[in-house]
Scaffold this active site. Structure first.
Site, PDB file in Angstrom:
ATOM      1  N   HIS A 128      -4.574  -7.045  -0.467  1.00  0.00           N
ATOM      2  CA  HIS A 128      -5.059  -6.083  -1.461  1.00  0.00           C
ATOM      3  C   HIS A 128      -5.803  -6.787  -2.575  1.00  0.00           C
ATOM      4  O   HIS A 128      -6.853  -6.344  -3.031  1.00  0.00           O
ATOM      5  CB  HIS A 128      -3.882  -5.291  -2.047  1.00  0.00           C
ATOM      6  CG  HIS A 128      -4.295  -4.344  -3.135  1.00  0.00           C
ATOM      7  ND1 HIS A 128      -4.204  -4.675  -4.471  1.00  0.00           N
ATOM      8  CD2 HIS A 128      -4.832  -3.109  -3.083  1.00  0.00           C
ATOM      9  CE1 HIS A 128      -4.653  -3.664  -5.194  1.00  0.00           C
ATOM     10  NE2 HIS A 128      -5.040  -2.708  -4.387  1.00  0.00           N
ATOM     11  N   SER A 129      -5.276  -7.908  -3.007  1.00  0.00           N
ATOM     12  CA  SER A 129      -5.917  -8.728  -4.039  1.00  0.00           C
ATOM     13  C   SER A 129      -5.278 -10.112  -3.970  1.00  0.00           C
ATOM     14  O   SER A 129      -4.429 -10.381  -3.110  1.00  0.00           O
ATOM     15  CB  SER A 129      -5.714  -8.117  -5.432  1.00  0.00           C
ATOM     16  OG  SER A 129      -4.349  -8.250  -5.834  1.00  0.00           O
TER      17      SER A 129
END
Length: 439
Positions: free
Chosen positions: A330-331
């Site tokens: 996601h990050s």
């Protein structure tokens, strides 16, 4: 007598209303029929004016409705499924699509690694969703206004946002158009009609609807608003409010949901129970809806073309859902292997990857050159690495700018805070890296 006259009037009115309902039902293509074969009476209720009355009670279940189909043009091997759906794009345009997707992927890899080296604070990649960005951007006009979430960098690539602008923003230096006030990957460009990204989820959706309503009020308007968001963001209250405003105010906005399967670490089956985000459009909010294969750049292109024509012609919104898979974490704050298998990721990173599908299409057409691709990737890598070495040496904006840019004239309480900070820094300047900031 007065009471009798009123009673007769009420009876006559009720009789006329019943006759009107019968006439409405007789002339309606939506008329249902009862078990006896007689036309069902149509509801006069203002809250459900077209719904028929029935005399057999039935619980409406989700499984009674077929899932909204997913439109696609290419199969996983890059072949057209129907010649009629061929967008008839030139070799030049297809090559730009491919190069922009490759540039985005190459830049992502290097900037992700730069965060791991401690050179920037945060980063998010776009892997697996490149076709959603490039396909939609190619089908839009530059005058169309974009509200992004944080995984739409490809739209900016297509519109001409330069590598130095991407890198300067991630490093928050004095050449960053956001003046260092945003986290990395929170891009924005007034020149490219791309509204600056903000961190809170879904806040951009009602803002986009408002902007679309303003465009609708302009005489001879020929621009629409496209608002990108993830399926996780669609669980926020702002998303539901925005959908309803868009429907009731009839705004020319494309509500573009990137359904990549995971809201950070929460899989979609824990996010909602309905038919994705597209399922909310027709029945939930009365909005026209399209669902497409988000790994198919041509499907996204064709569908956005049609969606744009619709919202401008009808001055109404459309729910646009692309189905894809978030290949990367996601990050940089996430480890996706904690909630999904490496084998699953590998499938989507190879045969189902949007770049692989477009590359296969180009090979079939005789438009792909392996050596040219290697040279292009090498050139992008050199350019990004060189820019990083330049951007990280640039000074940060003057720290006093943190108080600016919100009010036209700085109010007294902010002036007081600035004076207090100046006094504090002057007294303890040995503890602050002031040489890194523009004076």
């Amino acid at each position: 007598m007065s009471f009798l006259r009123k009673s007769v009037k009420l009876l006559n009115a009720a009789s006329a209303a019943r006759q009107n309902v019968k006439m409405l039902c007789a002339g309606s293509a939506q008329c249902n029929y009862s078990s006896s074969g007689q036309a069902a009476e149509i509801s006069p209720f203002p809250g459900a004016r077209d719904a028929p009355f029935i005399n057999n009670l039935k619980l409406m279940m989700p499984e009674d409705y077929a899932p909204i189909p997913i439109y696609r043009v290419l199969d996983r091997d890059g072949y057209l499924l129907s010649e009629q759906e061929d967008p008839q794009l030139s070799q030049e345009v297809v090559e730009k699509m491919f190069r922009d997707m490759v540039q985005l992927a190459t830049m992502d890899k290097i900037l992700y690694e730069s965060q791991r080296q401690g050179r920037i604070s945060f980063y998010m990649t776009n892997s697996g969703e490149e076709a959603s960005h490039i396909g939609s951007a190619a089908a839009l006009e530059m005058r169309d206004l974009i509200y992004g979430q944080y995984r739409e960098a490809g739209v900016l690539v297509w519109r001409g946002f330069r590598i130095d602008q991407f890198v300067d923003q991630c490093y928050g230096n004095d050449d960053d158009m956001g003046r260092g006030k945003q986290m990395p990957v929170h891009y924005g460009s007034k020149e490219l009609n791309f509204v600056t990204i903000s961190s809170p989820l879904s806040t951009q959706i009602p803002q986009a609807v408002g902007a679309a309503y303003a465009l609708k009020m302009k005489p001879n308007n020929d621009a629409c608003v496209v608002c990108y968001f993830g399926e996780g963001a669609a669980s926020e209250g702002d998303a539901h409010a925005a959908f309803n405003f868009a429907a009731t105010l009839e705004c020319p906005v494309i509500l573009f949901c990137r359904n990549n399967g995971f809201a950070i670490s929460t899989p979609s089956n824990e996010q909602y129970r309905g038919d994705g985000i597209a399922g909310r459009g027709p029945m939930g909010y009365g909005i026209a809806t399209i669902r497409v294969d988000g790994t198919d750049v041509f499907a996204v292109y064709n569908a956005i073309k049609k969606a744009r024509e619709y919202v401008l012609r009808e001055n109404k919104p459309i729910v646009f859902e692309t189905m894809a898979y978030r290949v990367g974490h996601h990050s940089t704050s996430d480890d996706s292997t904690a909630y999904r298998s490496a084998e699953e990721i590998e499938v989507w990173n190879t045969v189902e990857h949007p770049i692989s599908k477009l590359k296969s299409y180009m090979v079939h057409k005789g438009w792909f050159n392996e050596q040219q691709e290697k040279e292009f990737v090498s050139g992008v890598r050199k350019q990004v690495l060189k820019q990083i070495s330049i951007s990280e040496k640039k000074l940060k904006p003057n720290w006093r700018e943190m108080f600016e840019g919100v009010y036209d004239q700085m109010p007294e309480h902010l002036q007081q805070q600035q004076r207090e900070l100046e006094q504090h820094i002057e007294s303890h300047k040995q503890f602050y890296p002031l040489k890194s900031f523009k004076q």
